[in-house]
Design a protein around this motif. Structure first.
Motif, short mmCIF file in Angstrom:
data_model
loop_
_atom_site.label_atom_id
_atom_site.label_comp_id
_atom_site.label_asym_id
_atom_site.label_seq_id
_atom_site.Cartn_x
_atom_site.Cartn_y
_atom_site.Cartn_z
N LYS A 99 -2.13 24.27 18.41
CA LYS A 99 -3.40 23.92 18.85
C LYS A 99 -2.73 25.89 20.12
CE LYS A 99 -4.97 20.41 18.65
NZ LYS A 99 -6.39 20.55 18.00
N PRO A 100 -3.11 26.52 20.06
CA PRO A 100 -2.97 28.03 20.77
C PRO A 100 -3.40 27.60 22.44
CG PRO A 100 -4.16 28.29 18.94
CD PRO A 100 -3.82 27.11 18.91
N GLU A 101 -4.14 26.69 21.68
CA GLU A 101 -4.63 26.45 23.82
C GLU A 101 -4.28 25.81 24.41
OE1 GLU A 101 -6.71 22.55 21.12
OE2 GLU A 101 -5.81 25.32 21.38
N ASN A 102 -3.02 25.24 23.98
CA ASN A 102 -2.04 24.60 24.96
C ASN A 102 -0.62 25.46 25.10
OD1 ASN A 102 -3.92 21.87 24.70
ND2 ASN A 102 -2.62 20.99 23.21
N TRP A 106 2.72 23.79 18.33
CA TRP A 106 2.54 23.71 17.69
C TRP A 106 2.97 22.59 17.92
CZ3 TRP A 106 1.66 25.48 13.29
CH2 TRP A 106 2.19 26.99 12.99
N TYR A 107 2.55 21.05 16.75
CA TYR A 107 3.24 19.56 16.54
C TYR A 107 3.19 19.15 15.46
CZ TYR A 107 1.16 19.88 21.53
OH TYR A 107 0.39 20.66 22.94
N VAL A 108 4.02 18.30 15.82
CA VAL A 108 4.80 17.76 13.89
C VAL A 108 4.05 16.18 14.04
CG1 VAL A 108 6.68 17.53 14.90
CG2 VAL A 108 6.67 17.69 12.17
N ASP A 386 -1.23 30.86 26.65
CA ASP A 386 -0.74 31.03 28.08
C ASP A 386 -2.86 30.10 28.24
OD1 ASP A 386 -1.10 30.43 30.83
OD2 ASP A 386 -1.80 31.99 31.48
N GLY A 387 -3.22 29.31 27.64
CA GLY A 387 -4.13 28.30 27.16
C GLY A 387 -4.16 27.01 27.72
N TYR A 410 -1.01 15.71 21.82
CA TYR A 410 -0.11 15.73 21.31
C TYR A 410 1.09 15.34 22.48
CZ TYR A 410 -2.56 15.64 16.90
OH TYR A 410 -3.67 16.31 16.48
N ALA A 411 0.45 15.30 23.77
CA ALA A 411 1.59 15.08 24.87
C ALA A 411 2.95 13.94 24.79
CB ALA A 411 0.53 14.96 25.87
#
Length: 412
Positions: A99-102, A106-108, A386-387, A410-411
């Motif tokens: 998610k480059p906007e976040n 990266w999320y797993v 810096d999204g 996915y916080a």
């Protein structure tokens, strides 16, 4: 072509109490199943399966155990087990999402037990970004993964295997450096000098730059409006679609960059060192924010691993003033328009030049001057995003109150 296998390390970022509890439950169940199968001296996968099938674990962990226990009892002839065995998962168990906007990109997905998994924000080793990109794009094969806790912090190790070309050991003097400039007007620009030292065969992906700018603007405008109206799930789905379009374009362009390099004799691709990318930017707060959000690191990583697969070396140089200096006389100039560079030296014959090509040539010249260096930094921070943030989807069966919308999708 040869196969290269590496172990990638990702640090799970500050799991909340709920997720920490679930991770510990997974570890405890795995340790008990492992100890039980080992104590019963299971020498085949069938024997191990009869034991571990009764434990509350995902099928990915059980399948990994069925392979591992017979290795311990027959191959390694282990006399006893240590207490800190990592939790193993087969290659189908772990999934990545980018998610480059976040703020955390990266999320797993970590399996907990059957039909239950946890999405965790993760920070990869910055020196392994290119390999993680390859896994995420399906250009490298993911093998077994291991989950463990060290000094209160959870980590995931993933093996990744990919085919790489045979890299010829050639002196720097015989290589042809190709400058790679990533910017606002043109998404990517490449250029090199010919045998006479003249800039030759520049290639610009300007239309792709326009498309990415349009998609990014659409994303931030539309999702902000949808979130204001309370349509969080629609905003998330809409954002995913736009960023998938951008991601597909990134992969196409970076493939074409490597094809360009293959057309040049003895190529070496020269990138700007991302360690210094922030300090080299000075376009004002608004433009800096836009440029930081372009995904420099993502494009660099894709170029790097795709070049390695073809046996093409990649080097980096300090990017300071590569966009501001004239490639002919070295004088600091200015850009009256985003795509135009103007030299302020009245004695210089150049006058105006295409700004991105000028930058690519300066990057090439940094290498020719001997300024290139390996991309190895202890405190490398190459996350150039810096999204905005999006709303977090819930974990399977988890209470929505346990979610925190502080890190985007996915916080934890």
């Amino acid at each position: 072509m040869t196969e290269l296998t590496k172990t990638l390390e990702l640090k799970l970022v500050d799991p909340n109490a709920h997720k920490r509890r679930k991770l510990r439950e997974t570890r405890e169940a795995y340790q008990h199943a492992l100890q039980d199968a080992f104590n019963q001296n299971c020498t085949t996968q069938t024997e191990a399966n009869d034991v571990v099938v009764n434990y509350d674990l995902s099928g990915y962990a059980k399948n990994a155990l069925k392979k591992y226990v017979p290795q311990l009892t027959t191959t390694y002839n282990a006399g006893e087990l240590q207490d800190d065995h990592p939790v193993r998962f087969t290659n189908e168990g772990i999934r990545f999402d980018h998610k480059p906007e976040n703020a955390i990109e990266w999320y797993v997905k970590i399996p907990h037990h059957e039909d239950y998994h946890l999405w965790m924000p993760a920070q990869p080793n910055p020196e392994q970004r290119d390999r993680l990109e390859a896994v995420n794009a399906g250009d490298a094969k993911m093998g077994e993964s291991q989950l463990f806790e060290r000094d209160g912090t959870w980590y995931l190790h993933v093996t990744a295997t990919r085919d790489v070309g045979e890299r010829s050991e050639m002196s720097a003097e015989k290589l042809t450096p190709i400058g790679v400039d990533i910017g606002e007007a043109s998404l990517v620009t490449v250029c090199h000098r010919d045998d006479h030292g003249s800039p030759t065969a520049p290639e610009l992906w300007a239309d792709e730059g326009k498309t990415v700018r349009r998609l990014r603007k659409t994303y931030f405008t539309a999702t902000r409006r949808l979130q204001t109206r309370g349509s969080e799930r629609i905003a998330e789905s809409f954002g995913d679609d736009l960023w998938n379009q951008i991601d597909d374009m990134f992969h196409r362009v970076t493939r074409e960059v490597v094809v360009y390099a293959e057309s040049v004799e003895n190529p070496v691709l020269v990138l700007e060192d991302l360690t210094y990318i922030r300090e080299s930017m000075d376009y004002g707060e608004y433009m800096n924010r836009r440029l930081h959000g372009w995904g420099f690191a993502k494009l660099h990583a894709q170029i790097r691993y795709k070049a390695v697969e073809k046996g093409i070396p990649v080097e980096t140089v300090n990017p300071r003033h590569t966009s501001k200096e004239c490639h002919v006389c070295g004088e600091v100039g200015y850009r009256p328009r985003q795509a135009t560079f103007t030299c302020t030296n009245d004695a210089c014959w150049m006058g105006e030049y295409q700004a991105d090509v000028n930058g690519a040539i300066n990057i090439t010249d940094r290498y020719l001057s001997g300024e290139s260096h390996s991309r190895e930094h202890e405190n490398d921070d190459d996350s150039a995003e810096d999204g905005g943030r999006l709303t977090a989807p819930q974990d399977s069966h988890a209470d929505a109150k346990t979610q925190q919308e502080t890190r985007g999708t996915y916080a934890s």
